[in-house]
Structure formats: C-alpha cells, structure tokens
Design a protein around this motif. Structure first.
Motif, PDB file in Angstrom:
ATOM      1  N   LYS A 148     -43.632  28.836 -30.639  1.00 12.29           N
ATOM      2  CA  LYS A 148     -42.191  29.325 -31.198  1.00 12.29           C
ATOM      3  C   LYS A 148     -41.585  30.612 -30.410  1.00 12.29           C
ATOM      4  O   LYS A 148     -40.534  30.748 -30.423  1.00 12.29           O
ATOM      5  CB  LYS A 148     -42.351  29.756 -32.677  1.00 12.29           C
ATOM      6  N   GLN A 149     -42.582  31.124 -29.559  1.00 12.32           N
ATOM      7  CA  GLN A 149     -42.090  32.285 -28.758  1.00 12.32           C
ATOM      8  C   GLN A 149     -41.683  31.775 -27.242  1.00 12.32           C
ATOM      9  O   GLN A 149     -41.143  32.616 -26.678  1.00 12.32           O
ATOM     10  CB  GLN A 149     -43.281  33.287 -28.441  1.00 12.32           C
ATOM     11  N   LEU A 150     -41.752  30.647 -27.017  1.00 12.19           N
ATOM     12  CA  LEU A 150     -41.325  29.941 -25.538  1.00 12.19           C
ATOM     13  C   LEU A 150     -39.754  29.985 -25.696  1.00 12.19           C
ATOM     14  O   LEU A 150     -39.176  30.019 -26.715  1.00 12.19           O
ATOM     15  CB  LEU A 150     -41.644  28.662 -25.572  1.00 12.19           C
ATOM     16  N   PRO A 151     -39.064  30.191 -24.655  1.00 13.70           N
ATOM     17  CA  PRO A 151     -37.591  30.250 -24.317  1.00 13.70           C
ATOM     18  C   PRO A 151     -37.194  29.004 -25.183  1.00 13.70           C
ATOM     19  O   PRO A 151     -37.877  27.947 -24.768  1.00 13.70           O
ATOM     20  CB  PRO A 151     -37.325  30.401 -22.959  1.00 13.70           C
ATOM     21  N   HIS A 152     -35.950  28.896 -25.638  1.00 12.64           N
ATOM     22  CA  HIS A 152     -35.261  27.813 -26.334  1.00 12.64           C
ATOM     23  C   HIS A 152     -35.147  26.420 -25.189  1.00 12.64           C
ATOM     24  O   HIS A 152     -35.386  25.521 -25.691  1.00 12.64           O
ATOM     25  CB  HIS A 152     -33.835  28.243 -26.647  1.00 12.64           C
TER      26      HIS A 152
ATOM     27  N   ILE B  24     -51.187  30.677 -21.374  1.00 14.32           N
ATOM     28  CA  ILE B  24     -50.885  29.810 -22.513  1.00 14.32           C
ATOM     29  C   ILE B  24     -51.324  28.602 -22.303  1.00 14.32           C
ATOM     30  O   ILE B  24     -52.000  28.005 -23.202  1.00 14.32           O
ATOM     31  CB  ILE B  24     -49.213  29.968 -22.275  1.00 14.32           C
TER      32      ILE B  24
ATOM     33  N   LYS C  96     -38.587  24.935 -24.993  1.00 14.04           N
ATOM     34  CA  LYS C  96     -38.919  24.226 -26.323  1.00 14.04           C
ATOM     35  C   LYS C  96     -38.135  22.923 -26.520  1.00 14.04           C
ATOM     36  O   LYS C  96     -38.441  21.805 -26.973  1.00 14.04           O
ATOM     37  CB  LYS C  96     -38.548  24.869 -27.641  1.00 14.04           C
TER      38      LYS C  96
ATOM     39  N   MET D 193     -47.111  30.680 -31.067  1.00 18.54           N
ATOM     40  CA  MET D 193     -47.165  30.907 -29.730  1.00 18.54           C
ATOM     41  C   MET D 193     -46.090  30.014 -28.787  1.00 18.54           C
ATOM     42  O   MET D 193     -45.374  30.239 -28.156  1.00 18.54           O
ATOM     43  CB  MET D 193     -48.416  30.669 -29.071  1.00 18.54           C
TER      44      MET D 193
ATOM     45  N   PHE E 257     -52.230  27.315 -28.483  1.00 17.13           N
ATOM     46  CA  PHE E 257     -51.111  26.713 -27.991  1.00 17.13           C
ATOM     47  C   PHE E 257     -51.058  25.184 -28.120  1.00 17.13           C
ATOM     48  O   PHE E 257     -50.106  24.447 -28.454  1.00 17.13           O
ATOM     49  CB  PHE E 257     -50.832  27.076 -26.550  1.00 17.13           C
TER      50      PHE E 257
ATOM     51  N   GLN F 112     -50.786  24.003 -31.736  1.00 15.88           N
ATOM     52  CA  GLN F 112     -49.506  23.775 -31.869  1.00 15.88           C
ATOM     53  C   GLN F 112     -48.549  22.744 -31.259  1.00 15.88           C
ATOM     54  O   GLN F 112     -47.627  22.250 -32.175  1.00 15.88           O
ATOM     55  CB  GLN F 112     -48.797  25.586 -31.899  1.00 15.88           C
TER      56      GLN F 112
END
Length: 132
Positions: A3-7, A62, A10, A1, A68, A71
């Motif tokens: 890891k799927q966020l926009p760069h 989220i 993150k 979850m 989430f 993580q």
C-alpha cells in the motif's frame, strides 16, 4: 508494504496481474478444469522477472521481503476474484450471439467479461478462417 508503493506502481501491478491471468487462461482455453495454480504462479514469476518493468524498479529490500510477497499474493487473489466476478457487457453478449449464429455453433457458457473477450477473439478468428 504494498500500500505504500506509489500509485503508478500499484496500477502497474494490477495491470500485470490482469495481463498474466488473461494470458494464462487463454493458454488453457478458459477451461477451468485445466486451471493449475502452480502453473499460473510459474507464469507469474516468469512475467515478474522478465517482463514487469515495475518490478525492476523496486528496491531489492522490498523484493526480498516476505511480507511484500504475502501482500502481493493476496492482491493477486483479489484481482483474480474481481476479474472472475465481472459480468460480460451487453455488447459482448450480443457479439458472442452474433458470432455463434454466423458460425452455426451451439451456445456455450462464459461467466465473466474477460472470458467473453477471449471467446469473441477466438470466434472472430474462426470466422476469418472460415471466410478465407
């Protein structure tokens, strides 16, 4: 979850973790015997809900998802581990040596780059006070 966020998000999470950890450690004078995980997490939660713009941008689904938060907790531990294991730079070591000599202070331990930064700022402030 996570890891799927926009760069960008993150990166902001990583910077937030570093900022809160650095702020917390400064508040306890980098004295590891005073470290309290519950207090750190309390400060993290305060930062999350009151200062972190990236958290406000997250979808509510989220934010309420336990996966989430698991993580995120793992990421916090990973970043803290990285910060504590990043050695001070040669420049930081030289600056601390210079400042301790000018202030006639015995050498003291510092284990990582972030802690060295804290001590440099503290010693520079002390030197300014001494000069005035």
């Amino acid at each position: 979850m996570l890891k799927q966020l926009p760069h960008r998000m993150k990166m902001n999470i990583t910077l937030s973790i570093k900022k809160v950890f650095e702020r917390y450690m400064a508040s306890i004078g980098w004295d590891e015997t005073n470290y309290n995980a519950a207090t750190f997490m309390e400060q993290w939660r305060h930062y999350l809900y009151n200062e972190a713009t990236w958290f406000a941008e997250l979808d509510d689904a989220i934010k309420t998802n336990p996966q989430f938060h698991e993580q995120l907790a793992a990421r916090i531990n990973e970043i803290i581990d990285q910060l504590l294991n990043e050695p001070p730079t040669d420049e930081q070591i030289a600056e601390i040596n210079r400042l301790t000599e000018r202030l006639s202070i015995d050498d003291f331990p510092y284990g990582c780059k972030l802690e060295a930064k804290y001590h440099i700022e503290r010693l520079q402030h002390e030197l300014k006070k001494k000069k005035s």
